[in-house]
Design an enzyme around this catalytic site. Structure first.
Site, mmCIF file in Angstrom:
data_model
loop_
_atom_site.group_PDB
_atom_site.id
_atom_site.type_symbol
_atom_site.label_atom_id
_atom_site.label_comp_id
_atom_site.label_asym_id
_atom_site.label_seq_id
_atom_site.Cartn_x
_atom_site.Cartn_y
_atom_site.Cartn_z
ATOM 1 C CB VAL A 63 4.294 13.009 -11.756
ATOM 2 C CG1 VAL A 63 5.607 12.304 -12.027
ATOM 3 C CG2 VAL A 63 4.022 13.133 -10.250
ATOM 4 C CG ASN A 89 8.223 4.796 -7.448
ATOM 5 O OD1 ASN A 89 7.835 4.063 -6.541
ATOM 6 N ND2 ASN A 89 9.284 5.594 -7.333
ATOM 7 C CB SER A 141 0.802 2.675 0.033
ATOM 8 O OG SER A 141 1.009 2.530 1.423
ATOM 9 C CE1 TYR A 154 2.093 8.185 0.540
ATOM 10 C CE2 TYR A 154 1.052 6.425 1.795
ATOM 11 C CZ TYR A 154 2.062 6.874 0.965
ATOM 12 O OH TYR A 154 3.047 6.002 0.550
ATOM 13 C CE LYS A 158 1.120 6.111 -2.385
ATOM 14 N NZ LYS A 158 1.941 6.112 -3.607
ATOM 15 C CB ILE A 187 10.117 0.718 1.726
ATOM 16 C CG1 ILE A 187 9.000 -0.221 1.245
ATOM 17 C CG2 ILE A 187 11.425 0.462 0.978
ATOM 18 C CD1 ILE A 187 9.242 -1.696 1.436
HETATM 19 N N1 LIG Z 1 8.789 4.119 1.832
HETATM 20 C C1 LIG Z 1 7.693 3.456 2.142
HETATM 21 O O1 LIG Z 1 7.572 2.893 3.231
HETATM 22 C C2 LIG Z 1 6.552 3.398 1.165
HETATM 23 C C3 LIG Z 1 5.469 2.575 1.504
HETATM 24 C C4 LIG Z 1 4.400 2.502 0.622
HETATM 25 C C5 LIG Z 1 4.425 3.209 -0.559
HETATM 26 N N2 LIG Z 1 5.488 4.007 -0.858
HETATM 27 C C6 LIG Z 1 5.437 4.748 -2.118
HETATM 28 O O2 LIG Z 1 6.599 4.482 -2.861
HETATM 29 C C7 LIG Z 1 6.834 5.559 -3.774
HETATM 30 C C8 LIG Z 1 8.291 5.978 -3.686
HETATM 31 O O3 LIG Z 1 8.528 6.490 -2.376
HETATM 32 P P1 LIG Z 1 9.919 6.332 -1.601
HETATM 33 O O4 LIG Z 1 9.629 5.633 -0.344
HETATM 34 O O5 LIG Z 1 10.948 5.801 -2.525
HETATM 35 O O6 LIG Z 1 10.155 7.855 -1.237
HETATM 36 P P2 LIG Z 1 11.341 8.885 -1.574
HETATM 37 O O7 LIG Z 1 10.956 10.148 -0.918
HETATM 38 O O8 LIG Z 1 12.649 8.260 -1.255
HETATM 39 O O9 LIG Z 1 11.247 9.029 -3.168
HETATM 40 C C9 LIG Z 1 10.191 9.703 -3.790
HETATM 41 C C10 LIG Z 1 10.704 10.300 -5.075
HETATM 42 O O10 LIG Z 1 9.612 10.958 -5.748
HETATM 43 C C11 LIG Z 1 10.073 12.231 -6.209
HETATM 44 N N3 LIG Z 1 8.950 13.160 -6.375
HETATM 45 C C12 LIG Z 1 8.206 13.729 -5.396
HETATM 46 N N4 LIG Z 1 7.279 14.553 -5.939
HETATM 47 C C13 LIG Z 1 7.435 14.481 -7.275
HETATM 48 C C14 LIG Z 1 6.783 15.079 -8.384
HETATM 49 N N5 LIG Z 1 5.781 15.956 -8.193
HETATM 50 N N6 LIG Z 1 7.190 14.775 -9.635
HETATM 51 C C15 LIG Z 1 8.228 13.916 -9.830
HETATM 52 N N7 LIG Z 1 8.901 13.321 -8.815
HETATM 53 C C16 LIG Z 1 8.508 13.601 -7.562
HETATM 54 C C17 LIG Z 1 11.058 12.670 -5.155
HETATM 55 O O11 LIG Z 1 11.909 13.707 -5.609
HETATM 56 C C18 LIG Z 1 11.786 11.364 -4.838
HETATM 57 O O12 LIG Z 1 12.859 11.147 -5.728
HETATM 58 C C19 LIG Z 1 5.845 6.643 -3.373
HETATM 59 O O13 LIG Z 1 4.728 6.602 -4.251
HETATM 60 C C20 LIG Z 1 5.427 6.244 -1.975
HETATM 61 O O14 LIG Z 1 4.154 6.731 -1.647
HETATM 62 C C21 LIG Z 1 6.555 4.109 -0.024
#
Ligand SMILES: NC(=O)c1ccc[n+]([C@@H]2O[C@H](COP(=O)([O-])OP(=O)(O)OC[C@H]3O[C@@H](n4cnc5c(N)ncnc54)[C@H](O)[C@@H]3O)[C@@H](O)[C@H]2O)c1
Length: 260
Positions: A63, A89, A141, A154, A158, A187
């Site tokens: 991305v 996302n 986030s 990070y 966000k 999450i």
């Molecule tokens: N898990 C949490 O507690 C939490 C809390 C707040 C926000 N978030 C946000 O939610 C979103 C999803 O995170 P998640 O928790 O599902 O994490 P995750 O690591 O399970 O999934 C992230 C996905 O993004 C993909 N990715 C990473 N870099 C990429 C790139 N350059 N291009 C395309 N794809 C890419 C990864 O391969 C993976 O499939 C993120 O933006 C994260 O910051 C997560």
């Protein structure tokens, strides 16, 4: 079938929140295009969706690369003729104390989490303008509101996503495109699974609902924002956090200092 006939692009669709959203959107009638750097894992999700009778494709995309993002959206439009929903996302994190935070990691996190969202939304919005409307959802986030320690890059990314979401909502309203963010707290995904047990416990203590969220909790919020139910909602950031932001210095531990 709240997304019947819609075409949705979901970045980071291979794992965690993106994966759960892809499965849910497909079960609600959407055709989903999973964009991810982990193509093998994205293809496994596609297989699962197809087995359940849904429609999906996986596209390898970084991305942070405008050419790849354009090719991703072009592929979706070539294949399905339109793009109705962009869920920007994909995200990564790097944890380090501010005084030691490597510059290279600062740039890496901002490239994916901020520039990546900008590029996906801009390329998708240009297509949606041509179509006369659409839905954009970003993943911010609770860190966009709070200075959570050891995550300066990070947190900044966000916070930027929240502001970007508002600006896009204001500029794109005239084109019948709504733009909203989701702000998850803790999450249960790969991103948080690497947390040491102690950090996980301390974070749980700060969540009034007393548990980490599941990816499906976020997916259902994304479904609301993508559906007709949210047709007059734009520029909003929806916390999906078990009450974390509402809690201030609140802690489940009676003797707690409130530090998470
Ligand atoms: N898990 C949490 O507690 C939490 C809390 C707040 C926000 N978030 C946000 O939610 C979103 C999803 O995170 P998640 O928790 O599902 O994490 P995750 O690591 O399970 O999934 C992230 C996905 O993004 C993909 N990715 C990473 N870099 C990429 C790139 N350059 N291009 C395309 N794809 C890419 C990864 O391969 C993976 O499939 C993120 O933006 C994260 O910051 C997560």
């Amino acid at each position: 079938m709240r997304l019947q006939g819609k075409v949705a692009a979901i970045t980071g669709g291979a794992l965690g929140i993106g994966r759960a959203t892809a499965v849910l959107f497909a079960s609600e009638g959407a055709t989903v295009a999973l964009g991810d750097v982990e193509v093998g894992a994205a293809e496994a999700v596609v297989k699962e969706i197809l087995q359940r009778g849904g429609r999906a494709i996986a596209v390898g995309v970084d991305v942070g690369d405008v050419g790849q993002v354009q090719a991703y959206v072009d592929r979706v439009v070539a294949e399905y003729g339109r793009l109705d929903v962009m869920f920007a996302n994909a995200g990564i994190a790097h944890s380090a104390p501010f005084l030691e935070h490597p510059e290279a990691q600062w740039h890496r996190v901002l490239r994916v989490n901020l520039t990546g969202v900008f590029l996906c939304c801009q390329v998708a919005a240009r297509q949606m303008v041509k179509q006369g409307g659409g839905r954009i959802i970003t993943t911010a986030s609770i860190n966009g509101f709070r200075g959570v320690e050891n995550l300066v890059g990070y947190n900044v990314a966000k916070a930027g996503v929240i502001e970007m979401t508002k600006t896009m909502a204001v500029e794109l309203a005239q084109h019948h495109i709504t733009v909203n963010a989701i702000a998850p707290a803790q999450i249960d995904t790969r991103l948080t699974r690497s947390l040491p047990e102690d950090a996980r416990r301390r974070r749980t203590e700060r969540i009034p609902m007393g548990r980490f969220g599941e990816p499906e909790d976020v997916a259902r919020a994304a479904l609301f924002l993508a559906s007709d139910d949210a047709s007059y909602v734009t520029g909003h950031t929806l916390a999906v956090d078990g009450g974390y932001l509402a809690g201030g210095l609140w802690s489940r531990k009676p003797e707690g200092t409130g530090r998470g």
